[in-house]
Design a protein around this motif. Structure first.
Motif, PDB file in Angstrom:
ATOM      1  N   LEU A 126       0.806  -1.220   0.000  1.00 28.09           N
ATOM      2  CA  LEU A 126       0.000   0.000   0.000  1.00 28.09           C
ATOM      3  C   LEU A 126       0.839   1.271   0.000  1.00 28.09           C
ATOM      4  CD1 LEU A 126      -2.833  -1.064   2.470  1.00 28.09           C
ATOM      5  CD2 LEU A 126      -3.099  -0.556   0.027  1.00 28.09           C
ATOM      6  N   SER A 130      -1.663   3.325  -2.366  1.00 26.59           N
ATOM      7  CA  SER A 130      -2.479   3.694  -1.208  1.00 26.59           C
ATOM      8  C   SER A 130      -3.966   3.754  -1.522  1.00 26.59           C
ATOM      9  CB  SER A 130      -2.026   5.051  -0.662  1.00 26.59           C
ATOM     10  OG  SER A 130      -2.121   6.050  -1.674  1.00 26.59           O
ATOM     11  N   LEU A 136      -7.022  -2.454   0.850  1.00 27.34           N
ATOM     12  CA  LEU A 136      -7.395  -1.715   2.060  1.00 27.34           C
ATOM     13  C   LEU A 136      -8.467  -2.461   2.853  1.00 27.34           C
ATOM     14  CD1 LEU A 136      -7.451   1.940   0.681  1.00 27.34           C
ATOM     15  CD2 LEU A 136      -5.943   1.080   2.491  1.00 27.34           C
TER      16      LEU A 136
END
Length: 529
Positions: A126, A130, A136
């Motif tokens: 990540l 991101s 996530l």
């Protein structure tokens, strides 16, 4: 002396040439091993690819390309412990780990139940990605893994007694028993081997089923026999019935997996057509079909998907199957989605390595909406585990089902399991009113509240009192049932007359736990009679 020196020079020269030839031969062999390994890897024959990569890896300096392919081959073979060792050796040697390999290393740790390490590698990934919503969600779920254990008391999971030392998968109720796939060995002169696993191909077996009188609800089976129908002689894969078990769609495992339709003629099956979108360029497998045969779900790695294997839907309109429609990003991810199962046309169950779960393939369900699907929900533990859990099917009630998992042996050692879903939680508190009528011929209007009576809850299996309480003046009571069993209640009035009534507890959760207990006084018997 000159003559000896000349001979020595000639010998040294010969040895030098021999060593050079030997070295060249070794390098040629290593190159040959890697080339063959690459070919097997491209064919997805990871077992043989691993064998030749391992041969090419012998030597003081490990080629980083080969070390990575060893890790990747182990990953695809579900040998997660070996994959982790190979990936970490690659990193320890100072070699770069590609982002896709970093994800596989994280998935390998998750499949071993090593969630902290999995989260660490997902977070490394990540740092460069991101905004990756899929990863996530995975990190959030693994960080909050306790939520997937919250409803575990509502499930009971048992291995089926159909399992062998080999692989079994997809068990489906059929007639008075079950059909299932297994690659257990047979006594044959020529044994055909699946190159991916170096094990026999899967065959279809049938086992007669018998009800179990015990409280566990475990299904009992007769001896499994190979289902020797003509349609199944070409390496059958996952299948689904429709049309009251008179029709089926089955995966045919040839060069590339595709679907075929068959109909039952007397006691045999006849292939009648193939799915028009089968291709040698991609696979189509894991069919699920509506009872009327008009809506087909399947898994495929055809071009245009989100990545890996995606789930698709096709409908039968005007005598033709429509172009497969990808189920979209609500269901599919860049990882694999397989084993769709449509229940009552309202709920889609499937397995995924991309949706947030416990590791490996987890089983999810999503309600079918008019414009798509509701958000998938993880079924949680114990149906799901850190291992691969897939191939679910359910009975008409949606409370009893079957699935496949490699949670016992790992790798491709799949086993069959059955489960009860939405079970009652114990201890269970039941409240209600104790009533009586004077005679068995009295009507319901003559019921009266039975106050000041003593209630004894008796476990009928163990013949033991597990709870006792008195009703109040209006006959109201609240009793605690400590665990699931067969129960009866002994009712003792103030006049010391007693009666025994049965207590039927629902096996599955119910919104109402209020019970009215009615006794008939003219059948009371004193303890001393």
């Amino acid at each position: 002396m000159r003559k000896v020196s000349a001979i020595g020079i000639i010998i040294l020269a010969f040895l030098s040439v021999s060593n050079a030839v030997a070295q060249e031969t070794v390098f040629a062999l290593l190159k040959s091993d890697k080339k063959r390994a690459d070919e097997y890897f491209q064919e997805k024959n990871f077992e043989n690819a691993l064998r030749y990569y391992s041969a090419a890896a012998k030597g003081p300096h490990l080629n980083p390309v080969i070390s990575l392919q060893i890790a990747e081959s182990n990953f695809h073979l579900k040998k997660y412990k070996q994959a982790i060792h190979a990936y970490e050796a690659h990193l320890t040697a100072g070699h770069h780990l590609p982002e896709t390999a970093r994800l596989k290393l994280a998935e390998s740790h998750a499949s071993m139940g090593e969630y902290a390490k999995a989260i660490g590698h997902f977070r490394e990934y990540l740092k460069q990605h991101s905004d990756d919503a899929v990863v996530l969600k995975k990190v959030w779920q693994l960080t909050n893994i306790r939520f997937l254990y919250e409803d575990s008391a509502h499930f009971a999971v048992r291995p089926l007694k159909l399992n062998s030392n080999e692989g079994e998968m997809q068990v489906v109720p059929f007639e008075n028993g079950f059909l299932f796939l297994s690659n257990r060995k047979e006594t044959r002169v020529v044994e055909k081997i699946d190159g991916t696993t170096n094990k026999p191909f899967y065959r279809l077996f049938f086992a007669r089923a018998f009800a179990d009188s015990s409280l566990t609800g475990s299904t009992q089976f007769g001896r499994p026999l190979k289902y020797t129908k003509a349609v199944f002689k070409f390496h059958p894969g996952p299948f689904a019935f429709f049309g009251h078990e008179k029709k089926m769609v089955v995966t045919m495992l040839e060069k590339q997996s595709g679907l075929a339709f068959a109909e039952r003629e007397q006691n045999d099956w006849k292939l009648v057509s193939e799915f028009p979108f089968n291709s040698h360029s991609y696979s189509i497998t894991d069919p699920s079909i509506s009872e009327d045969g008009t809506v087909l779900y399947f898994s495929s790695d055809m071009p245009g998907g989100f990545g890996g294997k995606d789930l698709y839907r096709s409908t039968f309109v005007n005598g033709r199957w429509t172009k497969p429609e990808n189920l979209g990003e609500a269901i599919n991810t860049k990882f694999d989605e397989i084993s769709p199962f449509l229940h009552q046309g309202r709920t889609l169950y499937f397995s995924s390595t991309g949706q947030p779960g416990m590791g490996g393939l987890d089983i999810f369900k999503a309600e079918v909406l008019s414009d798509g699907f509701d958000e998938p929900k993880n079924l949680g533990y114990p149906v799901n585990s850190p291992s691969d859990d897939f191939g679910i099917s359910l009975d008409a009630t949606g409370r009893k089902g079957w699935f496949t998992s490699n949670r016992v042996g790992g790798e491709f050692d799949d086993d069959l399991f059955e489960f009860d879903m939405d079970l009652q939680i114990y201890p269970l508190v039941i409240d209600g009113t104790l009533r009586f009528k004077e005679s068995s011929i009295s009507d319901s209007a003559s019921l009266q509240n039975f106050g000041r009576a003593k209630l004894y809850v008796i476990d009928a299996i163990r013949n033991a009192v597990v709870f006792e309480q008195s009703t109040d003046s209006n006959g109201k009571f609240a009793i605690t049932i400590p665990y699931f069993s067969l129960y009866k209640i002994r009712v003792l009035g103030e006049d010391q007359h007693e009666n025994i009534v049965s207590l039927e507890l629902p096996k599955h959760r119910t919104e109402h736990t209020t019970h009215d207990i009615v006794v008939v006084k003219d059948v009371f018997k004193s303890p001393d009679k």
